[in-house]
Design an enzyme around this catalytic site. Sequence first.
Site, mmCIF file in Angstrom:
data_model
loop_
_atom_site.group_PDB
_atom_site.id
_atom_site.type_symbol
_atom_site.label_atom_id
_atom_site.label_comp_id
_atom_site.label_asym_id
_atom_site.label_seq_id
_atom_site.Cartn_x
_atom_site.Cartn_y
_atom_site.Cartn_z
ATOM 1 N N HIS A 102 64.573 -40.314 28.230
ATOM 2 C CA HIS A 102 66.093 -40.780 28.619
ATOM 3 C C HIS A 102 66.061 -42.082 29.426
ATOM 4 O O HIS A 102 66.884 -42.617 29.838
ATOM 5 C CB HIS A 102 66.537 -39.861 29.468
ATOM 6 C CG HIS A 102 68.042 -39.525 29.611
ATOM 7 N ND1 HIS A 102 68.750 -38.603 30.318
ATOM 8 C CD2 HIS A 102 68.944 -40.469 29.147
ATOM 9 C CE1 HIS A 102 70.017 -38.691 29.933
ATOM 10 N NE2 HIS A 102 70.295 -39.903 29.316
ATOM 11 N N ASP A 129 72.821 -33.488 31.518
ATOM 12 C CA ASP A 129 71.442 -33.502 31.726
ATOM 13 C C ASP A 129 71.062 -32.465 32.852
ATOM 14 O O ASP A 129 71.931 -32.045 33.830
ATOM 15 C CB ASP A 129 71.144 -34.817 32.473
ATOM 16 C CG ASP A 129 69.512 -35.140 32.330
ATOM 17 O OD1 ASP A 129 68.671 -34.207 32.445
ATOM 18 O OD2 ASP A 129 69.242 -36.523 32.213
ATOM 19 N N HIS A 131 68.902 -32.905 35.052
ATOM 20 C CA HIS A 131 68.533 -33.935 36.210
ATOM 21 C C HIS A 131 69.359 -35.173 36.441
ATOM 22 O O HIS A 131 70.045 -35.455 35.545
ATOM 23 C CB HIS A 131 66.980 -34.393 35.827
ATOM 24 C CG HIS A 131 66.024 -33.344 35.230
ATOM 25 N ND1 HIS A 131 66.106 -32.952 33.722
ATOM 26 C CD2 HIS A 131 65.253 -32.758 35.726
ATOM 27 C CE1 HIS A 131 65.181 -32.331 33.671
ATOM 28 N NE2 HIS A 131 64.372 -31.793 34.969
ATOM 29 N N ASP A 133 68.065 -37.968 37.318
ATOM 30 C CA ASP A 133 67.630 -39.117 37.151
ATOM 31 C C ASP A 133 67.758 -40.258 37.955
ATOM 32 O O ASP A 133 67.983 -41.421 37.569
ATOM 33 C CB ASP A 133 67.892 -39.645 35.719
ATOM 34 C CG ASP A 133 67.368 -38.396 34.497
ATOM 35 O OD1 ASP A 133 66.525 -37.817 34.853
ATOM 36 O OD2 ASP A 133 67.818 -38.499 33.327
ATOM 37 N N HIS A 146 61.663 -41.753 32.910
ATOM 38 C CA HIS A 146 62.826 -41.308 32.429
ATOM 39 C C HIS A 146 63.478 -40.314 33.560
ATOM 40 O O HIS A 146 64.485 -39.730 33.224
ATOM 41 C CB HIS A 146 62.393 -40.418 31.226
ATOM 42 C CG HIS A 146 61.708 -38.936 31.625
ATOM 43 N ND1 HIS A 146 61.447 -38.018 30.811
ATOM 44 C CD2 HIS A 146 61.048 -38.693 32.729
ATOM 45 C CE1 HIS A 146 60.681 -36.875 31.299
ATOM 46 N NE2 HIS A 146 60.466 -37.686 32.484
ATOM 47 N N ASP A 232 71.432 -35.566 27.104
ATOM 48 C CA ASP A 232 70.194 -35.178 27.244
ATOM 49 C C ASP A 232 69.827 -33.593 26.742
ATOM 50 O O ASP A 232 70.484 -32.770 27.583
ATOM 51 C CB ASP A 232 69.275 -35.359 28.469
ATOM 52 C CG ASP A 232 67.868 -34.802 28.897
ATOM 53 O OD1 ASP A 232 67.437 -34.169 28.212
ATOM 54 O OD2 ASP A 232 67.286 -35.658 29.802
ATOM 55 N N ASP A 234 68.029 -31.245 27.564
ATOM 56 C CA ASP A 234 67.737 -30.373 28.393
ATOM 57 C C ASP A 234 68.761 -29.905 29.543
ATOM 58 O O ASP A 234 68.593 -28.907 30.364
ATOM 59 C CB ASP A 234 66.443 -30.972 29.241
ATOM 60 C CG ASP A 234 66.863 -32.054 30.231
ATOM 61 O OD1 ASP A 234 68.080 -32.056 30.742
ATOM 62 O OD2 ASP A 234 65.883 -32.789 30.670
ATOM 63 N N GLU A 277 65.737 -36.956 24.348
ATOM 64 C CA GLU A 277 64.856 -35.951 24.969
ATOM 65 C C GLU A 277 64.450 -34.875 23.854
ATOM 66 O O GLU A 277 64.259 -33.568 24.290
ATOM 67 C CB GLU A 277 65.055 -35.390 26.159
ATOM 68 C CG GLU A 277 65.144 -36.574 27.314
ATOM 69 C CD GLU A 277 63.616 -37.044 27.885
ATOM 70 O OE1 GLU A 277 62.684 -36.433 27.234
ATOM 71 O OE2 GLU A 277 63.429 -37.843 28.582
#
Length: 308
Positions: A102, A129, A131, A133, A146, A232, A234, A277
């Site tokens: 990412h 996402d 996260h 980030d 990332h 992403d 995840d 990802e």
Amino acid sequence: MQQPSYPPVSIFGVPTDVGAGRRGASMGPEGLRVAGLVEALLGRGIDVVDRGDLKGPKNPWLGPAGGYRHLDEVVAWNRAVLEASTVELAQGRMPVMLGGDHCLAIGSIAAVANHCRATGKTLRVLWLDAHTDFNTSQITPSGNVHGMPVACLCGIGPEPLTGLGGHVPATRVSEFRQIGIRSVDPDEKRLVKTHGLDIYDMRYIDEVGMRAAVQQALDGLDETTHLHVSFDVDVLDPTIAPGTGTPVPGGINYREAQLVMEMIADTGRLGSLDIVEVNTALDHGNATAELAVDLVESLFGKSTLMRD
């Protein structure tokens, strides 16, 4: 409901895991191709060209230096992404970046932000996402870039990344909406609150429902808006998307993910896309890439809607 029309699409792969903490995201572009991404979009009647993979430095797999792992390599890959996305946008095409990790969103979103400034468009970034980030070299536990792209885009980070597109900051915090967040480092949590990042985390989604959360995240879009989706994998629950480097339990499920994509499609404003990802080394078969392709089809108008 009238189907939105889409500009011609240019897909390019960015086979690197230079910003990640685990190896394998470099295989993501090929995993997505094997899962039939190009064929799926062609099947929706979209003009698609696969530009192949960008070139960049190998992952040296070193420890952090000055709070960042592989900064020179991260900059080189992001510069390649910036240039590739800029070319496609200038030709009126939609860049679809196949990551890779990412960190590459620094280059893709900096290109889109420049395009919006040049064309008088309003940028909206939907960040899907687990996260936020929004880490920095001072607070990162790992030094993995990332975990830093949103901060870098908002002007917080090393100059080679914050200044990548020639405009600092590349974006404003107010241009981001983050959906599916459920893993934020303690210092990072304080930072996102200080800067007022608009976050629809999993508790909020559980409380109000995915439909209401996405409606709020998409509120205010109009014909002058360029919508960039940074997806992403995840963000998805690891029970359905195991092939990713930083899985976090409690992610969005299949039905919620389809709803997000269909609601984005309904706006007709999608202008650019990251798919990042996907880590085939950690996957079961190619299930995560196949699910990503299924969801991207919905992003491009494949609807389960049975009622008017």
